[in-house]
Enzyme design. Structure first.
Site, PDB file in Angstrom:
ATOM      1  N   LYS A   1     -42.673  61.299  29.582  1.00 45.63           N
ATOM      2  CA  LYS A   1     -42.816  60.179  30.520  1.00 45.63           C
ATOM      3  C   LYS A   1     -43.852  60.443  31.607  1.00 45.63           C
ATOM      4  O   LYS A   1     -44.243  59.517  32.325  1.00 45.63           O
ATOM      5  CB  LYS A   1     -41.455  59.855  31.139  1.00 45.63           C
TER       6      LYS A   1
ATOM      7  N   SER B   1     -38.122  64.207  27.759  1.00 44.12           N
ATOM      8  CA  SER B   1     -38.566  63.203  28.736  1.00 44.12           C
ATOM      9  C   SER B   1     -39.769  63.608  29.572  1.00 44.12           C
ATOM     10  O   SER B   1     -40.254  62.798  30.371  1.00 44.12           O
ATOM     11  CB  SER B   1     -37.407  62.840  29.662  1.00 44.12           C
TER      12      SER B   1
ATOM     13  N   SER C   1     -34.943  58.595  34.462  1.00 39.25           N
ATOM     14  CA  SER C   1     -35.388  58.950  33.119  1.00 39.25           C
ATOM     15  C   SER C   1     -34.948  57.923  32.083  1.00 39.25           C
ATOM     16  O   SER C   1     -34.580  58.257  30.951  1.00 39.25           O
ATOM     17  CB  SER C   1     -34.874  60.346  32.729  1.00 39.25           C
TER      18      SER C   1
ATOM     19  N   LYS D   1     -41.105  66.089  36.722  1.00 35.47           N
ATOM     20  CA  LYS D   1     -40.210  65.467  35.736  1.00 35.47           C
ATOM     21  C   LYS D   1     -39.334  66.491  35.027  1.00 35.47           C
ATOM     22  O   LYS D   1     -39.773  67.584  34.687  1.00 35.47           O
ATOM     23  CB  LYS D   1     -41.035  64.710  34.680  1.00 35.47           C
TER      24      LYS D   1
END
Length: 366
Positions: free
Chosen positions: A64, A61, A116, A217
């Protein structure tokens, strides 16, 4: 032409360096559980420590970050988007979107970056580009623009795919760019966000646990392991840390950030406004014009490191000279590499000297 500025060490520069370099004593970079890791000074881009930082890896993730940056750059976050079937039921972490539900791009952005949500990432790709494939193409174009040579994207959410990979070094560069975007930085630094019946809590525990952390993140899949990209600011100085496949990532980041702030001193090599050198003026009402530094020249240094300063300034210029004109630059060179540079501009204007009339012109009034 280049001139060595070592003579400056006898005055202001020597005092600045001595004070800054006495702040702390050097220590070994911390050991980390991560298979790949890097710590970067955001302002200068200097790598403060690294481990397998150029190795290509699945990135889960943390993908992202790029999706969020593109959405933030596209704007229109208050626009509503009707969730299509294509963005519903995506595997992995989810915002649990429903077909026909109407959400703003901003709500989806928070849902993607805090919870997420893989479904939110697909919805944002559709809302921004109209098509997931076109959005992914834009992700790869942006990666090329940022010089991310070890990166390729295959989807907007980071689900495992052999074509979706990056390196710790590239993720740090991506995070540096993303955190310069005010909208992106605000979102990833938010601990909790509410809209409708949803309450989103940021997965990034460092926001609560580590001094100065402001994003960015988390990521995890079984194949990729645990990933974490963090940004922190202390005393106005920003560091970026990245770990890939790190069983103890929270502790890794705390140790990396503490190391960077304690061992590297942000050293002012020359202050803004410093007068650096002069050039002869040809055809002017003054023989010389001085150059001044338009911004501070600084760089993070370990104790004992002493960059060489080089002046790039012409020997002479032709009048007229304007204060707004670029005069040259000062470079900081460490281990033979230019690590920092600041521009010089002329300190004062110099008018062109009026030509004296010769006897013929004086006689006939020319």
């Amino acid at each position: 032409m280049k001139r060595n500025l070592k003579f400056l060490r006898r005055g202001l520069l020597a005092a600045v360096l001595t004070a800054a370099l006495s702040i702390c004593s050097s220590g070994a970079a911390p050991g980390v559980s991560a298979h790949c890791a890097i710590l970067v000074d955001a302002a200068s881009g200097r790598v403060l420590c690294e481990k397998n930082a150029g190795q290509k890896s699945l990135i889960a993730s943390t993908t992202k970050i790029m999706t969020g940056l593109l959405v933030a750059e596209a704007g229109g976050l208050d626009e509503e988007f009707t969730i299509p079937a294509e963005a519903v039921g995506i595997e992995g972490s989810s915002l649990y979107l429903k077909e026909g539900e109407k959400l703003t791009r901003e709500q989806l952005l928070y849902g993607m970056m805090l919870r997420s949500g893989n479904d939110a990432a697909v919805a944002l790709a559709l809302a921004t580009a109209g098509d997931v494939e076109r959005f992914v193409d834009r992700m790869n174009e942006r990666a090329a623009e940022l010089g991310l040579t070890g990166t390729h994207f295959a989807n907007p959410n980071g689900l495992d795919d052999d074509g979706n990979y990056s390196t710790a070094r590239d993720l740090a560069a991506l995070a540096r760019a993303a955190m310069d975007n005010e909208t992106f930085a605000k979102v990833v630094g938010t601990k909790e966000y509410r809209f409708g019946n949803r309450v989103l809590t940021n997965h990034n525990k460092l926001l609560w646990r580590c001094e100065g952390v402001m994003g960015v993140k988390t990521g995890y899949t079984k194949a990729a392991g645990r990933l974490l990209v963090s940004a922190a600011e202390r005393d106005g100085r920003r560091l970026i840390a990245v770990t890939i496949d790190a069983p103890n990532d929270w502790a890794d980041h705390a140790a990396l950030l503490d190391y960077g702030y304690s061992e590297y001193a942000q050293t002012v090599l020359l202050p803004a406004g410093a007068r650096i050198g002069a050039a002869r003026v040809v055809g002017g009402n003054s023989l010389l014009v001085q150059a001044v530094l338009t911004k501070e020249l600084s760089y993070p240094l370990l104790p004992g490191e002493e960059p060489e300063l080089r002046l790039n300034l012409p020997e002479f210029v032709y009048a007229p000279v304007k204060t707004a004109e670029l005069a040259g630059s000062v470079q900081a060179v460490l281990d033979g590499k230019v690590v920092a540079e600041a521009p010089l501009r002329w300190r004062n204007e110099v008018s062109a000297q009026e030509q004296q009339k010769n006897w013929f012109e004086k006689l006939f009034g020319k």
